[in-house]
Design an enzyme around this catalytic site. Structure first.
Site, PDB file in Angstrom:
ATOM      1  N   LYS A 118      20.611 -25.636   9.757  1.00  0.00           N
ATOM      2  CA  LYS A 118      19.315 -26.147   9.307  1.00  0.00           C
ATOM      3  C   LYS A 118      19.250 -27.652   9.575  1.00  0.00           C
ATOM      4  O   LYS A 118      20.232 -28.283   9.956  1.00  0.00           O
ATOM      5  CB  LYS A 118      19.100 -25.892   7.809  1.00  0.00           C
ATOM      6  CG  LYS A 118      19.279 -24.438   7.374  1.00  0.00           C
ATOM      7  CD  LYS A 118      18.226 -23.503   7.943  1.00  0.00           C
ATOM      8  CE  LYS A 118      18.496 -22.061   7.525  1.00  0.00           C
ATOM      9  NZ  LYS A 118      17.530 -21.117   8.158  1.00  0.00           N
ATOM     10  N   SER A 178      15.571 -19.160  13.135  1.00  0.00           N
ATOM     11  CA  SER A 178      15.056 -20.078  12.120  1.00  0.00           C
ATOM     12  C   SER A 178      14.990 -21.522  12.593  1.00  0.00           C
ATOM     13  O   SER A 178      14.343 -22.351  11.950  1.00  0.00           O
ATOM     14  CB  SER A 178      15.910 -19.994  10.853  1.00  0.00           C
ATOM     15  OG  SER A 178      17.191 -20.559  11.060  1.00  0.00           O
TER      16      SER A 178
END
Length: 225
Positions: A119, A77
């Protein structure tokens, strides 16, 4: 005692040699002293070595708890900034989230079991966030942000996000750099991230990831941006 007896008479024990003569006894303890000095030196060397080990352990614990720790990246991701199986160094020492930081945080227990996620912070408390899913542009406080780190194609996956939204106090809005293969603040399963759940900011790639299909690229080791 005659002269021959004076020359021959001696007694050995564990701590040295005793030389006897008519005037009394002279004690030569050189052998015993040398042995004791060697034993003392060995004990001091062991003590010094143990001190070094204890100091290293204490420093390691201090660095691990207060300065930095390593964590593994699981998944894609954050491509192309971070790869699957990368080992990164993060720190939460005097840390306050800022736009553009890559952070590690505890995921919601009810959906991901609290597994740490990695993230990038896109907006912080008090900022508005919006995404144009036709052009892929991300807006913070009404202005398009420059994102050289994202993996193309850019942000087309909505994940039920409806903007613009204001980031509340004590939270941040995060996105993965691989926008279309990332579960992040666009998805209600993650949502806005409570800053109390942030474990730290990622600073450094310590060991680049590798698997049976991809060799380890040591050229990627270094500061994360």
């Amino acid at each position: 005692m005659d002269e021959n007896e004076k020359q021959d008479l001696s007694a050995e024990n564990e701590k040295g040699t005793f030389h006897l003569d008519d005037e009394g006894a002279e004690f030569d303890f050189d052998g015993g002293f040398e042995q004791e000095e060697e034993e003392t030196s060995a004990r001091m060397e062991l003590y010094d070595w143990l001190q070094c080990v204890v100091a290293a352990v204490i420093c390691g614990i201090f660095l691990f708890v207060f300065v930095g720790r390593t964590i593994g990246v699981d998944g894609n991701s954050m491509l192309s900034t971070l790869h699957d199986r990368d080992r990164v160094i993060m720190s939460n020492l005097f840390y306050a989230p800022s736009n553009g930081d890559i952070v590690v945080f505890h995921s919601p227990a009810e959906t991901f079991g609290g597994t740490p996620l990695v993230k990038r912070v896109i907006a912080v408390a008090g900022q508005s966030i919006d995404i144009n899913f036709e052009t892929g542009e991300v807006f913070v406080d009404g202005a398009v942000i420059y994102e050289p780190y994202i993996l193309e194609p850019t942000t087309y996956n909505r994940h039920r996000f409806q903007g613009p939204v204001m980031v509340p106090y004590g939270y941040v809005f995060v996105l993965g750099d691989n926008r279309n293969s990332s579960t992040d603040s666009r998805d209600p399963q993650v949502g806005m991230v409570d800053t109390r759940f942030i474990l730290g900011r990622v600073h450094f790639i310590a060991i680049p990831g590798a698997d049976e299909f991809r060799p380890r690229d040591w050229g990627r080791m270094g500061v994360v941006r």
